[in-house]
Design a protein around this motif. Structure first.
Motif, PDB file in Angstrom:
ATOM      1  N   ALA A 242      -0.365 -18.709   5.519  1.00 47.33           N
ATOM      2  CA  ALA A 242      -1.373 -19.747   5.725  1.00 47.33           C
ATOM      3  C   ALA A 242      -0.793 -21.132   5.474  1.00 47.33           C
ATOM      4  CB  ALA A 242      -2.569 -19.497   4.811  1.00 47.33           C
ATOM      5  N   LEU A 243       0.062 -21.260   4.467  1.00 46.13           N
ATOM      6  CA  LEU A 243       0.729 -22.537   4.204  1.00 46.13           C
ATOM      7  C   LEU A 243       1.549 -22.959   5.430  1.00 46.13           C
ATOM      8  CD1 LEU A 243       2.541 -23.681   1.000  1.00 46.13           C
ATOM      9  CD2 LEU A 243       3.718 -23.840   3.187  1.00 46.13           C
ATOM     10  N   ALA A 244       2.288 -22.022   5.992  1.00 43.94           N
ATOM     11  CA  ALA A 244       3.084 -22.336   7.180  1.00 43.94           C
ATOM     12  C   ALA A 244       2.188 -22.768   8.334  1.00 43.94           C
ATOM     13  CB  ALA A 244       3.916 -21.120   7.582  1.00 43.94           C
ATOM     14  N   GLY A 245       1.038 -22.099   8.496  1.00 46.69           N
ATOM     15  CA  GLY A 245       0.104 -22.463   9.545  1.00 46.69           C
ATOM     16  C   GLY A 245      -0.483 -23.848   9.343  1.00 46.69           C
ATOM     17  N   SER A 246      -0.854 -24.174   8.112  1.00 50.79           N
ATOM     18  CA  SER A 246      -1.423 -25.496   7.811  1.00 50.79           C
ATOM     19  C   SER A 246      -0.426 -26.608   8.097  1.00 50.79           C
ATOM     20  CB  SER A 246      -1.859 -25.554   6.339  1.00 50.79           C
ATOM     21  OG  SER A 246      -2.857 -24.600   6.062  1.00 50.79           O
ATOM     22  N   VAL A 247       0.808 -26.413   7.663  1.00 51.39           N
ATOM     23  CA  VAL A 247       1.834 -27.440   7.867  1.00 51.39           C
ATOM     24  C   VAL A 247       2.143 -27.604   9.351  1.00 51.39           C
ATOM     25  CG1 VAL A 247       4.257 -28.018   7.430  1.00 51.39           C
ATOM     26  CG2 VAL A 247       2.812 -27.173   5.561  1.00 51.39           C
ATOM     27  N   ASP A 248       2.234 -26.494  10.085  1.00 54.03           N
ATOM     28  CA  ASP A 248       2.518 -26.573  11.514  1.00 54.03           C
ATOM     29  C   ASP A 248       1.379 -27.258  12.266  1.00 54.03           C
ATOM     30  OD1 ASP A 248       4.452 -25.279  13.727  1.00 54.03           O
ATOM     31  OD2 ASP A 248       2.378 -25.181  14.439  1.00 54.03           O
ATOM     32  N   ASP A 307       8.697 -17.086  12.373  1.00 56.86           N
ATOM     33  CA  ASP A 307       9.100 -16.090  11.366  1.00 56.86           C
ATOM     34  C   ASP A 307       7.978 -15.109  11.051  1.00 56.86           C
ATOM     35  OD1 ASP A 307      11.439 -17.464  11.276  1.00 56.86           O
ATOM     36  OD2 ASP A 307      11.265 -18.139   9.189  1.00 56.86           O
ATOM     37  N   PHE A 308       6.767 -15.394  11.517  1.00 62.57           N
ATOM     38  CA  PHE A 308       5.618 -14.551  11.171  1.00 62.57           C
ATOM     39  C   PHE A 308       5.080 -13.834  12.404  1.00 62.57           C
ATOM     40  CE2 PHE A 308       5.596 -18.008   8.082  1.00 62.57           C
ATOM     41  CZ  PHE A 308       5.517 -17.305   6.872  1.00 62.57           C
ATOM     42  N   ALA A 309       4.749 -12.582  12.222  1.00 62.98           N
ATOM     43  CA  ALA A 309       4.071 -11.796  13.257  1.00 62.98           C
ATOM     44  C   ALA A 309       3.234 -10.747  12.540  1.00 62.98           C
ATOM     45  CB  ALA A 309       5.063 -11.144  14.198  1.00 62.98           C
ATOM     46  N   PRO A 310       2.036 -10.462  13.032  1.00 64.06           N
ATOM     47  CA  PRO A 310       1.197  -9.497  12.315  1.00 64.06           C
ATOM     48  C   PRO A 310       1.687  -8.067  12.487  1.00 64.06           C
ATOM     49  CG  PRO A 310       0.130 -10.174  14.360  1.00 64.06           C
ATOM     50  CD  PRO A 310       1.351 -11.033  14.207  1.00 64.06           C
ATOM     51  N   GLN A 311       1.538  -7.311  11.431  1.00 63.55           N
ATOM     52  CA  GLN A 311       1.767  -5.870  11.504  1.00 63.55           C
ATOM     53  C   GLN A 311       0.459  -5.230  11.936  1.00 63.55           C
ATOM     54  OE1 GLN A 311       3.791  -3.661   8.237  1.00 63.55           O
ATOM     55  NE2 GLN A 311       1.834  -2.586   8.022  1.00 63.55           N
ATOM     56  N   GLU A 312       0.474  -4.500  13.035  1.00 66.81           N
ATOM     57  CA  GLU A 312      -0.734  -3.817  13.506  1.00 66.81           C
ATOM     58  C   GLU A 312      -0.957  -2.578  12.634  1.00 66.81           C
ATOM     59  OE1 GLU A 312      -2.801  -4.748  15.912  1.00 66.81           O
ATOM     60  OE2 GLU A 312      -1.663  -6.495  16.581  1.00 66.81           O
ATOM     61  N   VAL A 313      -2.145  -2.476  12.046  1.00 68.66           N
ATOM     62  CA  VAL A 313      -2.417  -1.352  11.149  1.00 68.66           C
ATOM     63  C   VAL A 313      -3.622  -0.560  11.658  1.00 68.66           C
ATOM     64  CG1 VAL A 313      -1.425  -2.516   9.143  1.00 68.66           C
ATOM     65  CG2 VAL A 313      -3.864  -2.770   9.623  1.00 68.66           C
ATOM     66  N   PRO A 314      -3.606   0.765  11.489  1.00 67.35           N
ATOM     67  CA  PRO A 314      -4.732   1.586  11.940  1.00 67.35           C
ATOM     68  C   PRO A 314      -5.898   1.590  10.963  1.00 67.35           C
ATOM     69  CG  PRO A 314      -3.012   2.981  11.037  1.00 67.35           C
ATOM     70  CD  PRO A 314      -2.469   1.583  11.018  1.00 67.35           C
ATOM     71  N   ASP A 315      -5.596   1.318   9.687  1.00 66.64           N
ATOM     72  CA  ASP A 315      -6.644   1.293   8.674  1.00 66.64           C
ATOM     73  C   ASP A 315      -6.146   0.489   7.473  1.00 66.64           C
ATOM     74  OD1 ASP A 315      -5.269   3.109   6.707  1.00 66.64           O
ATOM     75  OD2 ASP A 315      -5.531   4.552   8.335  1.00 66.64           O
ATOM     76  N   GLN A 316      -7.049   0.271   6.503  1.00 66.54           N
ATOM     77  CA  GLN A 316      -6.724  -0.626   5.386  1.00 66.54           C
ATOM     78  C   GLN A 316      -5.668  -0.066   4.446  1.00 66.54           C
ATOM     79  OE1 GLN A 316      -9.734   0.219   6.488  1.00 66.54           O
ATOM     80  NE2 GLN A 316     -11.214  -1.444   6.321  1.00 66.54           N
ATOM     81  N   SER A 317      -5.430   1.225   4.478  1.00 67.10           N
ATOM     82  CA  SER A 317      -4.413   1.793   3.585  1.00 67.10           C
ATOM     83  C   SER A 317      -3.008   1.333   3.964  1.00 67.10           C
ATOM     84  CB  SER A 317      -4.478   3.319   3.608  1.00 67.10           C
ATOM     85  OG  SER A 317      -4.035   3.826   4.868  1.00 67.10           O
ATOM     86  N   ARG A 318      -2.850   0.799   5.193  1.00 67.46           N
ATOM     87  CA  ARG A 318      -1.530   0.364   5.660  1.00 67.46           C
ATOM     88  C   ARG A 318      -1.341  -1.153   5.560  1.00 67.46           C
ATOM     89  NH1 ARG A 318       0.650   4.484   8.827  1.00 67.46           N
ATOM     90  NH2 ARG A 318      -0.293   6.446   8.154  1.00 67.46           N
TER      91      ARG A 318
END
Length: 347
Positions: A242-248, A307-318
């Motif tokens: 989020a810090l990187a997003g705010s600064v960008d 440098d950031f990309a989301p990890q796609e997760v099937p459920d909250q345990s991941r």
């Protein structure tokens, strides 16, 4: 012409950052919900001028409720988070609002729990006070109807994706509800919620962020006015990202906004790339002034967005830091896994 400064502050700006990315920028977003809620309470006779309105806040809502009380001749009592800064404390004092601020605490979950306990103590001593229940009462949805009309007029009938912090559910949830219901609105409205790690609202209470829980967009306690079935997709974003997003956002587009906006901007850019035929609108809930020391002073530390990309997760345990994305598919709250099951996944 506006009759009070709160009406001006509550009116957002729509800023097109590129051909399919739009920022809905507020000076202080929750003024919209506080003004409409207080007006409704007065109109229905639930409160009268001169009554005391009470609530808990980490900052933005405290200012919003103080302004609404000033506008309508009410008294205001706030139980504030340890994160309420000197600037806001001073404004609240001059506006005539009473602030009880929690003692310094490194654990924001404990801070939130203590604020709720203090609210109940005050109500026991002053049953005549009206608890605004910003986290539980759908009355806070009302103010966003006019915002939805503004968005619809500006973006037209093209498919629209709305991105923003879930929080109490009264901003992103209300916008999606009104946009989907309005005749002549966008043909298709998707809602993407942004959450911090540690928030229980969509089942991430078992994952902690070593830096901070981003105040205002998540919660360590269940919120009663989050309509889970409105959301299509969830992003969990860490403080670092989020810090990187705010600064960008400031560097690239000159938009000076809060930490939750940086998280929403990051998620919105990703959703835009995934869906070439859609306009993506993200919410900027407040300005960046209260984040100067904690975020913007650290701008040299900000990693490039690449440098950031989301990890796609099937459920909250991941779920894993710094950024996870999951399809929610408008499931009800009943779809949330038990906290015990999630905790058992943590090693």
């Amino acid at each position: 012409m506006d009759q009070h400064i709160a009406e001006s502050i509550g009116r957002p700006d729509l800023i097109r950052l590129d051909d399919r990315l739009v920022c809905l920028r507020f000076e202080t977003m929750k003024v919209v919900s506080a003004l409409a809620a207080v007006r409704h309470l007065l109109d229905t006779g639930a409160v009268r001028r001169g009554d005391t309105l009470l609530d808990s806040s980490s900052g933005i809502y405290a200012y919003a409720l103080a302004l609404a009380c000033h506008r309508h001749g009410m008294r205001c009592h706030i139980v504030g988070s340890t994160t309420v800064d000197r600037t806001l404390r001073t404004q609240l004092a001059v506006l005539g609002a009473k602030l009880e601020q929690m003692e310094p605490c490194s654990d924001l979950k404990l801070d939130q729990k203590r604020r709720v306990e203090r609210i109940h103590e005050i109500l026991a001593a002053h049953p005549e006070y009206h608890w605004m229940r910003q986290y539980h009462d759908d009355i806070h949805y009302l103010g966003y109807r006019a915002i939805a009309d503004q968005v619809r007029a500006a973006t037209g009938p093209a498919p629209l994706t709305v991105v923003g912090g879930v929080g109490s559910g009264a901003s992103t949830g209300a916008l999606a509800r009104y946009l989907r219901a309005a005749p002549g609105g966008p043909a298709d409205v998707e809602l993407v919620g942004v959450q911090p790690y540690g928030s229980v609202t969509f089942g991430a209470g078992h994952v902690s962020d070593p830096e901070i829980i981003i105040a205002g967009i998540g919660s360590s306690i269940p919120f009663g006015n989050v309509s889970h079935e409105l959301y299509d997709t969830l992003h969990w974003i860490s403080f670092e990202a989020a810090l990187a997003g705010s600064v960008d956002l400031l560097r690239r587009h000159a938009v000076f906004a809060g930490l939750s906006t940086g998280a929403g901007y990051l998620a919105a850019r990703h959703e835009r790339e995934r869906s070439p035929g859609r306009t993506v609108l993200f919410l900027a809930a407040d300005t960046g002034h209260r984040y100067v020391d904690t975020v913007y002073a650290r701008h040299r530390e900000a990693a490039p967005l690449a440098d950031f990309a989301p990890q796609e997760v099937p459920d909250q345990s991941r779920l894993a830091l710094p950024w996870s994305r999951m399809s929610w598919n408008r499931a009800p709250a009943a779809a949330l896994p038990p906290a015990s099951a999630l905790a058992s996944e943590v090693v």
